[in-house]
Design a protein around this motif. Structure first.
Motif, PDB file in Angstrom:
ATOM      1  N   LEU A 317       0.840  -1.191   0.000  1.00  0.00           N
ATOM      2  CA  LEU A 317       0.000   0.000   0.000  1.00  0.00           C
ATOM      3  C   LEU A 317       0.875   1.242   0.000  1.00  0.00           C
ATOM      4  O   LEU A 317       1.793   1.357   0.834  1.00  0.00           O
ATOM      5  CB  LEU A 317      -0.921  -0.003   1.225  1.00  0.00           C
ATOM      6  N   VAL A 318       0.596   2.189  -0.909  1.00  0.00           N
ATOM      7  CA  VAL A 318       1.354   3.429  -1.043  1.00  0.00           C
ATOM      8  C   VAL A 318       0.461   4.585  -0.630  1.00  0.00           C
ATOM      9  O   VAL A 318      -0.668   4.712  -1.122  1.00  0.00           O
ATOM     10  CB  VAL A 318       1.865   3.633  -2.480  1.00  0.00           C
ATOM     11  N   GLU A 319       0.968   5.426   0.271  1.00  0.00           N
ATOM     12  CA  GLU A 319       0.246   6.616   0.734  1.00  0.00           C
ATOM     13  C   GLU A 319       1.164   7.837   0.666  1.00  0.00           C
ATOM     14  O   GLU A 319       2.318   7.749   1.121  1.00  0.00           O
ATOM     15  CB  GLU A 319      -0.248   6.422   2.165  1.00  0.00           C
ATOM     16  N   PRO A 320       0.708   8.949   0.103  1.00  0.00           N
ATOM     17  CA  PRO A 320      -0.560   9.130  -0.625  1.00  0.00           C
ATOM     18  C   PRO A 320      -0.457   8.558  -2.040  1.00  0.00           C
ATOM     19  O   PRO A 320       0.616   8.157  -2.481  1.00  0.00           O
ATOM     20  CB  PRO A 320      -0.703  10.642  -0.638  1.00  0.00           C
ATOM     21  N   LEU A 321      -1.582   8.573  -2.729  1.00  0.00           N
ATOM     22  CA  LEU A 321      -1.574   8.011  -4.074  1.00  0.00           C
ATOM     23  C   LEU A 321      -0.792   8.895  -5.041  1.00  0.00           C
ATOM     24  O   LEU A 321      -0.026   8.381  -5.869  1.00  0.00           O
ATOM     25  CB  LEU A 321      -3.020   7.841  -4.573  1.00  0.00           C
ATOM     26  N   ASP A 322      -1.004  10.223  -4.951  1.00  0.00           N
ATOM     27  CA  ASP A 322      -0.253  11.159  -5.793  1.00  0.00           C
ATOM     28  C   ASP A 322       0.924  11.688  -4.987  1.00  0.00           C
ATOM     29  O   ASP A 322       0.761  12.415  -4.002  1.00  0.00           O
ATOM     30  CB  ASP A 322      -1.136  12.321  -6.240  1.00  0.00           C
ATOM     31  N   ILE A 323       2.118  11.291  -5.402  1.00  0.00           N
ATOM     32  CA  ILE A 323       3.334  11.692  -4.700  1.00  0.00           C
ATOM     33  C   ILE A 323       4.068  12.701  -5.566  1.00  0.00           C
ATOM     34  O   ILE A 323       4.401  12.416  -6.725  1.00  0.00           O
ATOM     35  CB  ILE A 323       4.227  10.477  -4.415  1.00  0.00           C
ATOM     36  N   PHE A 324       4.322  13.875  -5.011  1.00  0.00           N
ATOM     37  CA  PHE A 324       5.096  14.910  -5.689  1.00  0.00           C
ATOM     38  C   PHE A 324       6.475  15.020  -5.043  1.00  0.00           C
ATOM     39  O   PHE A 324       6.663  14.667  -3.863  1.00  0.00           O
ATOM     40  CB  PHE A 324       4.367  16.251  -5.616  1.00  0.00           C
ATOM     41  N   PHE A 329       6.199  10.005   1.618  1.00  0.00           N
ATOM     42  CA  PHE A 329       5.296   8.904   1.314  1.00  0.00           C
ATOM     43  C   PHE A 329       5.600   7.727   2.239  1.00  0.00           C
ATOM     44  O   PHE A 329       6.689   7.609   2.808  1.00  0.00           O
ATOM     45  CB  PHE A 329       5.395   8.489  -0.147  1.00  0.00           C
ATOM     46  N   LYS A 330       4.605   6.803   2.341  1.00  0.00           N
ATOM     47  CA  LYS A 330       4.713   5.654   3.236  1.00  0.00           C
ATOM     48  C   LYS A 330       4.282   4.397   2.504  1.00  0.00           C
ATOM     49  O   LYS A 330       3.271   4.396   1.789  1.00  0.00           O
ATOM     50  CB  LYS A 330       3.830   5.854   4.463  1.00  0.00           C
ATOM     51  N   LEU A 331       5.064   3.296   2.675  1.00  0.00           N
ATOM     52  CA  LEU A 331       4.763   1.998   2.092  1.00  0.00           C
ATOM     53  C   LEU A 331       4.409   1.029   3.223  1.00  0.00           C
ATOM     54  O   LEU A 331       5.116   0.950   4.232  1.00  0.00           O
ATOM     55  CB  LEU A 331       5.945   1.452   1.302  1.00  0.00           C
ATOM     56  N   THR A 332       3.332   0.239   3.039  1.00  0.00           N
ATOM     57  CA  THR A 332       2.898  -0.745   4.033  1.00  0.00           C
ATOM     58  C   THR A 332       2.633  -2.064   3.338  1.00  0.00           C
ATOM     59  O   THR A 332       1.897  -2.111   2.334  1.00  0.00           O
ATOM     60  CB  THR A 332       1.622  -0.285   4.752  1.00  0.00           C
ATOM     61  N   CYS A 333       3.244  -3.150   3.828  1.00  0.00           N
ATOM     62  CA  CYS A 333       3.039  -4.489   3.266  1.00  0.00           C
ATOM     63  C   CYS A 333       1.906  -5.161   4.045  1.00  0.00           C
ATOM     64  O   CYS A 333       2.019  -5.401   5.258  1.00  0.00           O
ATOM     65  CB  CYS A 333       4.329  -5.305   3.379  1.00  0.00           C
ATOM     66  N   THR A 347       5.534 -15.276  13.803  1.00  0.00           N
ATOM     67  CA  THR A 347       6.767 -15.761  13.165  1.00  0.00           C
ATOM     68  C   THR A 347       6.903 -15.278  11.714  1.00  0.00           C
ATOM     69  O   THR A 347       7.885 -15.628  11.054  1.00  0.00           O
ATOM     70  CB  THR A 347       6.794 -17.289  13.201  1.00  0.00           C
ATOM     71  N   MET A 348       5.939 -14.521  11.254  1.00  0.00           N
ATOM     72  CA  MET A 348       5.982 -14.050   9.865  1.00  0.00           C
ATOM     73  C   MET A 348       7.026 -12.947   9.708  1.00  0.00           C
ATOM     74  O   MET A 348       7.153 -12.071  10.565  1.00  0.00           O
ATOM     75  CB  MET A 348       4.604 -13.530   9.437  1.00  0.00           C
ATOM     76  N   GLN A 349       7.786 -12.972   8.627  1.00  0.00           N
ATOM     77  CA  GLN A 349       8.830 -11.977   8.332  1.00  0.00           C
ATOM     78  C   GLN A 349       8.416 -11.173   7.073  1.00  0.00           C
ATOM     79  O   GLN A 349       7.908 -11.744   6.112  1.00  0.00           O
ATOM     80  CB  GLN A 349      10.174 -12.666   8.098  1.00  0.00           C
ATOM     81  N   PHE A 350       8.726  -9.870   7.138  1.00  0.00           N
ATOM     82  CA  PHE A 350       8.388  -8.955   6.028  1.00  0.00           C
ATOM     83  C   PHE A 350       9.668  -8.350   5.456  1.00  0.00           C
ATOM     84  O   PHE A 350      10.603  -8.010   6.203  1.00  0.00           O
ATOM     85  CB  PHE A 350       7.454  -7.846   6.509  1.00  0.00           C
ATOM     86  N   PHE A 351       9.676  -8.172   4.181  1.00  0.00           N
ATOM     87  CA  PHE A 351      10.797  -7.539   3.479  1.00  0.00           C
ATOM     88  C   PHE A 351      10.221  -6.579   2.426  1.00  0.00           C
ATOM     89  O   PHE A 351       9.316  -6.958   1.671  1.00  0.00           O
ATOM     90  CB  PHE A 351      11.687  -8.587   2.803  1.00  0.00           C
ATOM     91  N   ILE A 352      10.759  -5.356   2.386  1.00  0.00           N
ATOM     92  CA  ILE A 352      10.356  -4.367   1.374  1.00  0.00           C
ATOM     93  C   ILE A 352      11.575  -4.090   0.496  1.00  0.00           C
ATOM     94  O   ILE A 352      12.673  -3.778   1.001  1.00  0.00           O
ATOM     95  CB  ILE A 352       9.827  -3.077   2.019  1.00  0.00           C
ATOM     96  N   THR A 360      14.114  -2.618   3.970  1.00  0.00           N
ATOM     97  CA  THR A 360      13.806  -2.803   5.389  1.00  0.00           C
ATOM     98  C   THR A 360      13.226  -4.203   5.596  1.00  0.00           C
ATOM     99  O   THR A 360      12.719  -4.827   4.657  1.00  0.00           O
ATOM    100  CB  THR A 360      12.788  -1.754   5.863  1.00  0.00           C
ATOM    101  N   THR A 361      13.321  -4.689   6.833  1.00  0.00           N
ATOM    102  CA  THR A 361      12.718  -5.965   7.223  1.00  0.00           C
ATOM    103  C   THR A 361      11.435  -5.745   7.991  1.00  0.00           C
ATOM    104  O   THR A 361      10.923  -6.668   8.630  1.00  0.00           O
ATOM    105  CB  THR A 361      13.707  -6.775   8.084  1.00  0.00           C
ATOM    106  N   SER A 362      10.913  -4.564   7.914  1.00  0.00           N
ATOM    107  CA  SER A 362       9.650  -4.227   8.566  1.00  0.00           C
ATOM    108  C   SER A 362       8.543  -4.224   7.526  1.00  0.00           C
ATOM    109  O   SER A 362       8.789  -4.262   6.317  1.00  0.00           O
ATOM    110  CB  SER A 362       9.751  -2.863   9.249  1.00  0.00           C
ATOM    111  N   ASP A 363       7.328  -4.205   8.025  1.00  0.00           N
ATOM    112  CA  ASP A 363       6.200  -4.185   7.102  1.00  0.00           C
ATOM    113  C   ASP A 363       5.841  -2.767   6.647  1.00  0.00           C
ATOM    114  O   ASP A 363       4.901  -2.594   5.879  1.00  0.00           O
ATOM    115  CB  ASP A 363       4.984  -4.856   7.750  1.00  0.00           C
ATOM    116  N   THR A 364       6.604  -1.736   7.098  1.00  0.00           N
ATOM    117  CA  THR A 364       6.374  -0.351   6.667  1.00  0.00           C
ATOM    118  C   THR A 364       7.698   0.300   6.286  1.00  0.00           C
ATOM    119  O   THR A 364       8.765  -0.097   6.757  1.00  0.00           O
ATOM    120  CB  THR A 364       5.698   0.472   7.776  1.00  0.00           C
ATOM    121  N   TYR A 365       7.572   1.340   5.397  1.00  0.00           N
ATOM    122  CA  TYR A 365       8.749   2.101   4.972  1.00  0.00           C
ATOM    123  C   TYR A 365       8.290   3.505   4.624  1.00  0.00           C
ATOM    124  O   TYR A 365       7.248   3.696   3.983  1.00  0.00           O
ATOM    125  CB  TYR A 365       9.410   1.432   3.767  1.00  0.00           C
ATOM    126  N   SER A 366       9.077   4.518   5.041  1.00  0.00           N
ATOM    127  CA  SER A 366       8.734   5.914   4.790  1.00  0.00           C
ATOM    128  C   SER A 366       9.956   6.649   4.257  1.00  0.00           C
ATOM    129  O   SER A 366      11.094   6.376   4.698  1.00  0.00           O
ATOM    130  CB  SER A 366       8.225   6.566   6.083  1.00  0.00           C
TER     131      SER A 366
END
Length: 781
Positions: A317-324, A329-333, A347-352, A360-366
């Motif tokens: 998920l990308v927020e906001p949709l229109d990025i200038f 912006f923020k990414l969420t898996c 025990t679930m692992q996330f990678f972006i 990152t190994t988190s479920d979010t990235y900004s």
């Protein structure tokens, strides 16, 4: 009766024949051409046919005369021969249906030709022959079949049929037109025995003819036992489970291959049998195919597998949709768990990832958007358990930060703006991600909107005409490509510097330095406009002559023209025309310039008038002097006429005198002179209407001493007195006075009688001579 000897006639004939040969003139004619078809014009197919063409030619013994024979069928040449013989033969052995048609034989002898034709009809077709390469094929096995009609000609269309016992024949194949034999490949899929045969169509000139059936051949189709068997353990599994698939042929014959496919994709291939293992994924759900193949024969078996999904496919998920650029912006898996009992969420692992590089190994990235941050982003989820390991990746998300719109620029389309004419404005930003919204505001509630969505599009606005340069300041261009943010603005003031503004010329004004000018002088005619963008083209015209007097291409608002040495034809109405690059021509009002006479002409006219007045005065004076002269002359004439009257009275005839003596003295004057007086009065009245008397010269003579003066003087004076009495104009005014004096003299001297008449005559004669001399002298002056 011909009396000439026979040998002479023969000689002449021989000479004539020899002369024909000497000149190269040979006479011949084609009598007939005949075409014969044997044995008949209609024959059965396979019958030998002979075509004979014969010609008959008459000629004057031309040696070795050749004939060219040409035989055609349906206008296509089939035979040509040149020979000295008078016939040729063409054979059709045997004749077939393709030989049917219209035959023509044309014979050419030197430069002459003649033809004959005939129609040949060949009925029936040759029975075709069928040959098979294999009469006991396996089901779906290919074998070769040949159908031929070796003696037939033309274009043949072959067909193959299969006939089962007690069934109608089934056409299994039809070939394209070919020669008299055709070979093809046949495949029979139905197991069992049947009969095969063929036939054909022949395309002849008269149409399509169909042949009889060929010989029938029995074919036995054998079954091929290669149907595969497929075994799947656990047809319904969870993702991550191991699935085993077995595909094989029981007791396969030689050269049998086995294939395992899914969605037309070959998973595995083997000879006779195979085993395929896989870790189940949600995409593995579906139908699997086990296929056995030997040559062209194939057998298939189908099985379906269902894979249950424990975890959903991750979604980034990308927020906001229109990025200038410059925005954060923020990414969420995001992932969903459908069977929590099968996996531990902790025990679930996330990678972006960005371009396959782990961020990152988190479920979010900004991050803050910038050009370096543009790329493909994705995320991956790994869930491990005792029984299975699940790894899933999201679909790539492309992040490309939009570029904020730059400050716009206003410009006139074409670069030139003409006041008073409609124009177009272009509002453009050099940078900014599409789509871009342009809004243009202008004078008089002008408000228009354009959305540019493609690189080749431009925001062009149609604007109404403006008439003042200051109206450009009221234009405003608003540009925005980012919602909920203030737009970038540009004013129309820059148009004054970035565009060429052309102001049409105003109505010209014509100002001559003088409205009236004398001939020969010079004047200046000025033409000016109040406003207009230079250069300005001025043209000066004279309406009377319809001619162009002046043309100036001036950078000023006013020009002048010097009109030198003015002539009378220069008088009239003048006007000037002004224009510039705006192509709007304006014309001034017409101005009248008067041209007066030159000063020397005026002086000449004045001198002429003065001279004329002087001449009139001089004439009046001369006339007055003339009248004075006439009065003086009339005085002299009066004296002369008085004397002449007296002489005339003394020279009356004796009868008149005697008649006068018989009357009373008081009536003498009345009887003798009253007629003269009356006549003088009449003459006086006539003289009033007549022209003024002229001075005449009077000839005088001196009295001769030797002659009696009375008679001579009496005759001369009496002659002049009679002239005056007859009403001569010169003496009309004097007559009344003269006769008055005469009457007066008569009254005083009537008593004298005849005494002293002679002396009186002498005295008057002398007076007449003297008065004539004086009168002559006066008129001469």
């Amino acid at each position: 009766m011909d009396c000439r000897p026979p040998d002479l006639l023969l000689l002449l004939t021989s000479l004539l024949h020899f002369s024909h040969f000497a000149r190269g003139e040979q006479s011949y004619t084609i009598d007939t051409v005949g075409l014969t078809i044997l044995p008949s014009y209609t024959v059965q197919s396979g019958t030998p046919v002979t075509l004979r063409c014969q010609v008959s030619v008459s000629h004057d013994n031309i040696p070795n005369l050749t004939h060219t024979f040409q035989l055609t069928r349906n206008s296509f040449p089939i035979f040509t021969d040149t020979t000295t013989e008078d016939s040729v033969v063409y054979e059709l052995n045997p004749a077939r249906a393709a030989d049917s048609g219209t035959y023509e034989c044309r014979v050419t002898v030197k430069d002459k030709s003649k033809f004959s034709n005939g129609e040949l009809v060949v009925t029936g077709l040759q029975t075709p022959i069928l040959h098979l390469s294999n009469t006991k094929p396996f089901e779906s096995e290919e074998f070769t079949a040949t159908c031929s009609a070796p003696d037939e000609k033309g274009s043949l269309i072959f067909r193959f049929y299969q006939r089962f016992r007690s069934r109608e024949p089934l056409k299994i194949k039809e070939l394209a037109p070919t020669g008299n034999s055709s070979e093809t490949t046949l495949v029979l899929r139905q197991v069992g025995d049947s009969l095969l045969f063929c036939d054909y169509d022949n395309l002849v000139s008269s149409g399509i003819r169909s042949s009889n059936r060929s010989n029938e051949i029995q074919v036995i189709v054998r079954a091929l036992y290669i149907s595969p068997i497929m075994n799947v353990l656990h047809a319904s599994v969870f993702e991550g489970d191991v699935v085993e698939i077995v595909c094989k042929v029981v007791n396969p014959p030689g050269n049998v291959e086995v294939f395992l496919t899914k969605d037309k994709r070959i998973l595995k291939k083997a000879s006779g049998s195979l085993v395929h293992r896989l870790t189940a994924k949600d995409s593995d759900s579906g139908e699997f195919v086990c296929k056995a193949e030997q040559g062209n024969v194939q057998k298939e078996t189908y099985r379906s597998i269902t894979v249950k999904e424990i975890l959903s496919k991750p979604h980034l998920l990308v927020e906001p949709l229109d990025i200038f650029e410059g925005d954060r912006f923020k990414l969420t898996c995001i992932v969903k768990v459908y069977f929590p009992a099968e996996v531990d969420r902790d025990t679930m692992q996330f990678f972006i990832y960005k371009d396959n590089i782990n961020l990152t190994t988190s479920d979010t990235y900004s991050a803050v958007a910038n050009p370096d941050g543009n790329g493909n982003y994705s995320c991956k989820v790994v869930a491990n358990s005792v029984r299975r390991s699940i790894v899933k990746e999201s679909t790539n998300v492309v992040i490309k930060a939009k570029i904020p719109v730059s400050k716009p620029m206003l410009s006139v389309v074409g670069g030139t703006l003409v006041l008073g004419k409609p124009f177009q404005l272009l509002c453009h930003s050099n940078s900014g991600t599409l789509p871009i919204t342009y809004k243009l505001y202008g004078p008089g509630k002008f408000n228009k909107r354009r959305i540019v969505s493609k690189p080749e599009e431009r925001a062009i606005f149609n604007c109404s005409a403006i008439f003042k340069i200051s109206d450009l300041d009221e234009f405003l261009c608003h540009v925005n490509n980012k919602p909920n943010t203030p737009p970038m603005i540009e004013s129309g003031q820059q148009l004054r510097h970035s565009s060429t503004i052309i102001e049409p010329v105003s109505k010209p004004v014509l100002r001559p330095s003088s409205m009236s000018i004398s001939e020969g002088q010079s004047t200046t005619i000025g033409c000016s406009v109040k406003h207009g963008t230079p250069p300005i083209q001025f043209s000066l015209y004279h309406e009377k002559n319809k001619s162009l007097l002046m043309f100036f291409n001036s950078s000023n608002l006013e020009v002048s023209y010097n009109l030198t040495d003015v002539k009378q034809e220069d008088e009239g109405k003048y006007y000037c025309v002004g224009t510039n690059v705006a192509n709007e021509t304006k014309q001034s009002e017409r101005v009248t310039i008067q041209v007066t006479l030159a000063q020397w002409k005026k002086g000449l006219i004045a001198a002429f008038c003065i001279l004329l007045v002087l001449m009139l005065i001089l004439g009046w004076i001369c006339k007055k002097n003339l009248r004075t002269c006439k009065r003086k002359r009339m005085g002299h004439e009066l004296a002369v006429k008085s004397t002449g009257t007296k002489v005339e009275r003394l020279s009356l005839t004796q009868a008149e005198f005697e008649q006068a003596a018989n009357v009373t003295p008081g009536m003498i004057g009345k009887n003798i002179w009253s007629d003269h007086v009356s006549t003088s009065e009449s003459d006086d009245q006539n003289s009033v209407a007549a022209t003024e008397p002229e001075c005449t010269e009077v000839e005088t003579k001196q009295a001769e001493p030797n002659k009696a003066p009375v008679n001579e003087g009496t005759d001369s004076v009496c002659s002049e007195v009679r002239n005056s009495k007859l009403g001569v104009p010169e003496q009309a005014d004097v007559g009344s006075v003269e006769y008055a004096e005469l009457n007066h003299d008569t009254d005083h001297k009537g008593d004298a009688g005849n005494h002293g008449n002679q002396s009186v005559q002498d005295d008057h004669i002398v007076e007449i001579d003297n008065s004539v001399d004086v009168n002559a002298a006066t008129c001469g002056e």
